[in-house]
Enzyme design. Structure first.
Site, PDB file in Angstrom:
ATOM      1  N   CYS A  98      14.015 -18.110 -45.027  1.00  7.46           N
ATOM      2  CA  CYS A  98      12.888 -18.658 -44.266  1.00  7.46           C
ATOM      3  C   CYS A  98      13.218 -18.918 -42.789  1.00  7.46           C
ATOM      4  O   CYS A  98      13.360 -17.969 -42.052  1.00  7.46           O
ATOM      5  CB  CYS A  98      12.331 -19.890 -44.980  1.00  7.46           C
ATOM      6  SG  CYS A  98      10.615 -20.182 -44.533  1.00  7.46           S
ATOM      7  N   ARG A 132      -0.960 -21.352 -42.559  1.00 11.07           N
ATOM      8  CA  ARG A 132       0.407 -21.089 -42.996  1.00 11.07           C
ATOM      9  C   ARG A 132       0.349 -20.195 -44.242  1.00 11.07           C
ATOM     10  O   ARG A 132      -0.620 -20.228 -45.002  1.00 11.07           O
ATOM     11  CB  ARG A 132       1.120 -22.400 -43.351  1.00 11.07           C
ATOM     12  CG  ARG A 132       1.370 -23.303 -42.158  1.00 11.07           C
ATOM     13  CD  ARG A 132       2.140 -24.531 -42.592  1.00 11.07           C
ATOM     14  NE  ARG A 132       3.510 -24.214 -42.970  1.00 11.07           N
ATOM     15  CZ  ARG A 132       4.503 -24.016 -42.105  1.00 11.07           C
ATOM     16  NH1 ARG A 132       4.277 -24.107 -40.795  1.00 11.07           N
ATOM     17  NH2 ARG A 132       5.723 -23.743 -42.533  1.00 11.07           N
ATOM     18  N   HIS A 198      12.122 -19.424 -50.847  1.00 10.57           N
ATOM     19  CA  HIS A 198      13.121 -20.491 -50.766  1.00 10.57           C
ATOM     20  C   HIS A 198      12.959 -21.572 -51.791  1.00 10.57           C
ATOM     21  O   HIS A 198      12.409 -21.324 -52.869  1.00 10.57           O
ATOM     22  CB  HIS A 198      13.345 -21.008 -49.355  1.00 10.57           C
ATOM     23  CG  HIS A 198      12.190 -21.577 -48.659  1.00 10.57           C
ATOM     24  ND1 HIS A 198      12.264 -22.751 -47.966  1.00 10.57           N
ATOM     25  CD2 HIS A 198      10.944 -21.129 -48.513  1.00 10.57           C
ATOM     26  CE1 HIS A 198      11.093 -22.964 -47.416  1.00 10.57           C
ATOM     27  NE2 HIS A 198      10.277 -22.017 -47.733  1.00 10.57           N
TER      28      HIS A 198
HETATM   29  N1  GLN Z   1       9.475 -23.100 -39.255  1.00 12.31           N
HETATM   30  C1  GLN Z   1       9.263 -21.832 -39.846  1.00 12.31           C
HETATM   31  C2  GLN Z   1       7.795 -21.510 -40.090  1.00 12.31           C
HETATM   32  O1  GLN Z   1       7.014 -22.355 -40.420  1.00 12.31           O
HETATM   33  C3  GLN Z   1      10.055 -21.725 -41.128  1.00 12.31           C
HETATM   34  C4  GLN Z   1       9.674 -22.747 -42.143  1.00 12.31           C
HETATM   35  C5  GLN Z   1      10.549 -22.783 -43.323  1.00 12.31           C
HETATM   36  O2  GLN Z   1      11.758 -22.565 -43.276  1.00 12.31           O
HETATM   37  N2  GLN Z   1       9.924 -23.153 -44.407  1.00 12.31           N
HETATM   38  O3  GLN Z   1       7.418 -20.381 -39.943  1.00 12.31           O
END
Ligand code: GLN
Length: 254
Positions: A98, A132, A198
């Site tokens: 990630c 997201r 993850h």
């Molecule tokens: N900060 C990054 C995003 O939101 C990765 C997030 C994460 O590792 N879950 O894209």
């Protein structure tokens, strides 16, 4: 067993890049090494600490919030970039999850800043407007000529785009993957693996932990089978959570 090998892992920024307890992936590797009589060595490399590319077989970086990534990115370039590029070039295993995955590429572009990445794989990540990309995810790829499935969970705002010729880790069966558009998930170049899956990636996909262990120990090592009843249940339940059925489970049977 005096002549048994040791898996030497270097975890990068484990105190900061550990969202969803990504650190648990190391515990799974440790458990499987110990169960097989393989030595296990875990070294942490935090801010300001240099890395020796020859001292480790596998480098690992977990996920993190944007703010974590911004905090470590400069230090990573300064103290670790050259060593990690050498390690990647030399066939060492790198597993990046990630936020760590995003930092393997050229940059991570946010609304008001561009975070420079390690540049060891040819990809870019952009925080575009939009939701997201969250949910259970399942991807497929071939290992030694056989199709295998990785199942897990993704939660990222950044969208990752592979440059042409840069191979993904897998094809998305369920979920969003790199950017929710092109059907690709992760990256796989040489022995460098990046993925958005993850949390307990390796506990849910013990076969992948063994695949990485084999590669890290030189590729031609036989790993003795373990009693994987619980690991199989975890794998099946991750596949089910992502909407997969029994056909896929048979496909991924060891
Ligand atoms: N900060 C990054 C995003 O939101 C990765 C997030 C994460 O590792 N879950 O894209």
């Amino acid at each position: 067993m005096n002549d048994s090998p040791t898996l030497r892992i270097c975890a990068l920024y484990p105190s900061r890049m550990n969202i969803y307890a990504d650190r648990g992936n190391m515990l799974l590797l440790q458990h499987r090494c110990e169960a097989r009589g393989i030595g296990f060595e875990l070294t942490a490399s935090e801010a300001g600490e240099h890395v020796d590319p020859d001292a480790h077989d596998l480098f690992y970086i977990g996920g993190g919030q944007d703010s974590d990534q911004i905090q470590i990115a400069g230090d990573m370039l300064e103290t670790k970039q050259a060593a990690l590029a050498e390690a990647a070039e030399g066939g060492k295993v790198i597993l990046a999850v990630c936020g760590g995955y995003q930092l393997l590429g050229e940059y991570y572009e946010l609304a008001d800043q561009k975070v420079e990445g390690l540049g060891i794989v040819d990809l870019r990540t952009v925080r575009e407007p939009g939701e997201r990309l969250i949910g259970n995810v399942m991807i497929e790829f071939e290992v030694d000529g056989s199709p295998r499935v990785l199942a897990g969970f993704e939660n990222h705002g950044g969208r990752t785009y592979l440059e042409s010729g840069c191979p993904p880790l897998g094809r998305v069966l369920k979920g969003h993957g790199n950017n929710g558009k092109d059907g690709f998930e992760g990256v796989h170049v040489n022995n460098v693996f990046g993925t958005y899956l993850h949390g307990p990636l390796l506990p849910k996909n013990a076969w992948f932990a063994d695949h990485l262990t084999r590669l890290a120990l030189g590729g031609d090592i036989e790993l003795e089978p373990l009693d994987d009843d619980l690991e199989d249940l975890a794998h099946e339940s991750a596949i089910r959570a992502a909407g997969g059925g029994s056909g896929l489970m048979r496909l991924t049977q060891r």
